[in-house]
Design an enzyme around this catalytic site. Structure first.
Site, PDB file in Angstrom:
ATOM      1  N   HIS A  40      -3.820 -10.755   3.796  1.00  0.00           N
ATOM      2  CA  HIS A  40      -3.425  -9.353   3.948  1.00  0.00           C
ATOM      3  C   HIS A  40      -2.191  -9.210   4.838  1.00  0.00           C
ATOM      4  CE1 HIS A  40      -3.725  -5.074   4.244  1.00  0.00           C
ATOM      5  NE2 HIS A  40      -3.963  -5.099   5.532  1.00  0.00           N
ATOM      6  N   ASP A  77      -4.581 -11.586  -0.629  1.00  0.00           N
ATOM      7  CA  ASP A  77      -5.132 -10.488   0.178  1.00  0.00           C
ATOM      8  C   ASP A  77      -6.516 -10.134  -0.352  1.00  0.00           C
ATOM      9  OD1 ASP A  77      -5.759  -8.155   1.502  1.00  0.00           O
ATOM     10  OD2 ASP A  77      -3.858  -7.151   1.080  1.00  0.00           O
ATOM     11  N   SER A 114      -1.100  -1.517   4.293  1.00  0.00           N
ATOM     12  CA  SER A 114      -2.456  -1.399   4.804  1.00  0.00           C
ATOM     13  C   SER A 114      -2.774   0.074   5.098  1.00  0.00           C
ATOM     14  CB  SER A 114      -2.589  -2.274   6.055  1.00  0.00           C
ATOM     15  OG  SER A 114      -3.926  -2.477   6.371  1.00  0.00           O
TER      16      SER A 114
END
Lengths: 202, 371
Positions: free
Chosen positions: B347, B314, B148
């Site tokens: 995610h 995601d 991320s």
């Protein structure tokens, strides 16, 4: 290890840059790395197989040759290898063009649909042939564009690429294919192995 | 959150020019390490944390008393094996776990910075944490790894310091924050600043915390970390400790109760102003633009070996955005591997027990490592 891997190895120069398209579980990649000290990358559609390759320390990207070869610049590899998968693509002609754009040369192997057993199978049984090199039934085969060695020769004329070397694999023995023995080789080869290059005028 | 004596900190004396133009110096950078550095100093891995992470990667977080955010991936014999590697993680500047951030005292005014803290970028974050390498005398990392926002730092790190790492593993990230990403971050920021207790960022001096706003920001963000399928399977329309709907606005559904809980525990460990600053840093991240529309140029000077990982479910940093990084790297012949891991955990997959991911990350690192 597949019998043609040694033949492919002999076509490749030491320390060259190689891309294995549809590298499967990376056995050919490892073999070429060990024997020819090549800088080799792979592209593979199956997630599990990509993970297997990573576990062997190979550089592989998950992708589909029909969509993902375009990210590689022109002539970014000395050789691009396509092992027994040309017949599985929706657009084999686009794939061949891409192979020859990305690589200086390409090595393509095809299971020969002109083999006498295949022909006999269809002639006698009247059903789609199932052989050692073509083990699937018509309904579950990934091979949607089967071709023969003779077809590949014609293909090279139509799409204007040069066949440098064409080898036949018959009972694990290798022999040259040329226009004069094409009829016989097309009847007895299980596999055709071709070293090809873009024609200059292209 | 005043009990911070368990936090290791270095003071960075060297002036750092931020992207906003301001120069900072003599500022603290908090960090944690795991495992031990070998004699050759060749086994160091810099782990970069995500938006709400901190330097306490694994084991018990001494501040929150909970497991570190990457306990599944980092530890003895795990993907990032601390028996083998020396793991370093710094709290990002702008953060709230000891590194220079908006809750610190502004030396000029002797008051808490609040929104007087300079707006920082991913570039600034990376330029601050590279000082840790000098601190440990590490010339080259074995790897820089992060998911991320951590992945964005990985990309920026390699771009800024092309020779300082052998390998790089950006996970579930992007090279350029999308409109959707910015939109969700803005929603979070608006929730915080709309809370009356936020008081233009001066809540600490008023002995207040914009708890409601920060909790709503966390709730909204949390939804983006999960997949629809994951949510449906975990919660569906299940009711929370009741047999029927109550025809009111209490948490009838388990998903409501879950999100409220996530929001409430978040405010205990995170600073509202830090949330504003770090989300801003993410929004400003655009490595493509930094290199005039050609991402490949960001990496043209590096020999690092990359491994890019994305997850099927995601939708916040979808596979295509990760693949764009791969494409840019392949365009310049960089050694790059890529896999999209099958997972319905959205995610957040990179933080969770996703065996295919954990195994593949371990395999990549262990196979790339030469002492």
């Amino acid at each position: 290890m597949k019998p043609e891997y040694k033949i492919i190895m002999n076509m490749i120069n030491e320390k060259s840059r190689v891309l294995d398209v549809g590298c499967d579980d990376g056995i050919l990649m490892e073999f070429l790395k060990q024997n020819k000290n090549v800088d080799i990358r792979g592209i593979e559609i199956s997630k599990e197989k990509v993970q297997t390759c990573i576990s062997k320390g190979l550089t592989v990207i998950e992708g589909n040759a029909e969509l993902d070869l375009k990210q590689f610049p022109n002539k970014s590899f000395d050789y691009v290898v396509l092992g027994q998968t040309l017949q599985a693509f929706v657009n084999p002609e686009i794939v061949i063009k891409e192979l020859l754009r990305v690589g200086e040369k390409a090595i393509v192997t095809i299971p020969n649909f002109g083999h006498w057993k295949v022909r006999l199978n269809l002639l006698i049984k009247g059903t789609m042939p199932v052989t050692k090199t073509l083990p699937n039934k018509w309904y579950n085969t990934p091979n949607i564009h089967m071709c023969t060695i003779k077809d590949f020769f014609k293909f090279s004329e139509t799409f204007n690429f040069k066949i440098f070397k064409s080898l036949a694999l018959i009972n694990r023995k290798v022999s040259n294919i040329n226009y004069s023995n094409l009829f016989i080789k097309n009847l007895f080869s299980e596999l055709g192995i071709f070293l090809i290059e873009k024609s200059d005028e292209n | 959150m005043n009990i911070k004596e368990n936090i290791k900190t270095i003071i960075i004396k060297k002036p750092l020019k931020l992207d906003c133009g301001k120069i900072i110096n003599n500022f603290p950078l908090a960090y944690e390490t795991y495992g031990s550095l070998n004699a050759k100093k060749s086994n160091a891995i810099l782990v970069c944390h995500a938006l709400t992470g901190d330097q306490f990667v694994t084991g018990l977080n001494p501040i929150t008393k909970k497991d570190g955010w990457w306990s599944y991936a980092v530890g003895p014999n795990k993907s990032i094996d601390t028996n083998k590697y020396f793991v370093i993680c710094a709290n990002v500047i702008g953060g709230c776990m000891g590194s220079f951030g908006p809750s610190h005292i502004n030396p000029e005014t002797k008051k808490i910075f609040g929104t007087d803290f300079p707006v920082i970028t991913i570039n600034d974050i990376v330029n601050a944490q590279v000082n840790l390498l000098d601190h440990f005398g590490i010339k080259q990392l074995f790897s820089v790894v992060g998911g991320s926002m951590g992945g964005m730092q990985v990309l920026q790190f390699v771009s800024n310091f092309p020779e300082k790492t052998k390998t790089a593993v950006p996970i579930a990230c992007t090279s350029s924050h999308s409109a959707q990403n910015i939109a969700f971050n803005e929603l979070g920021r608006q929730a915080i600043t709309a809370d009356h207790n936020w008081s233009d960022g001066k809540y600490t001096s008023k002995n207040n915390v914009p708890e409601k706003g920060l909790a709503v920001a966390r709730m909204a963000a949390h939804i983006t970390y999960l997949s629809k399928k994951g949510l449906q399977e975990k919660f569906g329309r299940k009711l929370q400790e009741r047999d029927d709907l109550k025809f009111g606005f209490d948490a009838d559904f388990q998903i409501e109760s879950y999100l409220r809980y996530q929001g409430s525990v978040f405010v205990d460990r995170f600073d509202a102003n830090s949330y504003l600053y770090i989300t801003r840093a993410m929004d400003y991240f655009d490595l493509v633009k930094q290199f005039n529309g050609n991402l490949s140029n960001a990496f043209k000077n590096t020999k690092a070996k990359f491994f890019v990982i994305s997850f099927t479910s995601d939708w916040l940093y979808p596979t295509q955005e990760n693949k764009d990084i791969v494409i840019a790297l392949n365009a310049i012949g960089t050694d790059v591997g890529f896999v999209e891991i099958e997972s319905d955990k959205g995610h957040d997959s990179f933080l969770l027990d996703v065996p295919d991911f954990l195994k593949t990350l371990k395999n990549f690192l262990d196979k790339s490592y030469i002492e």
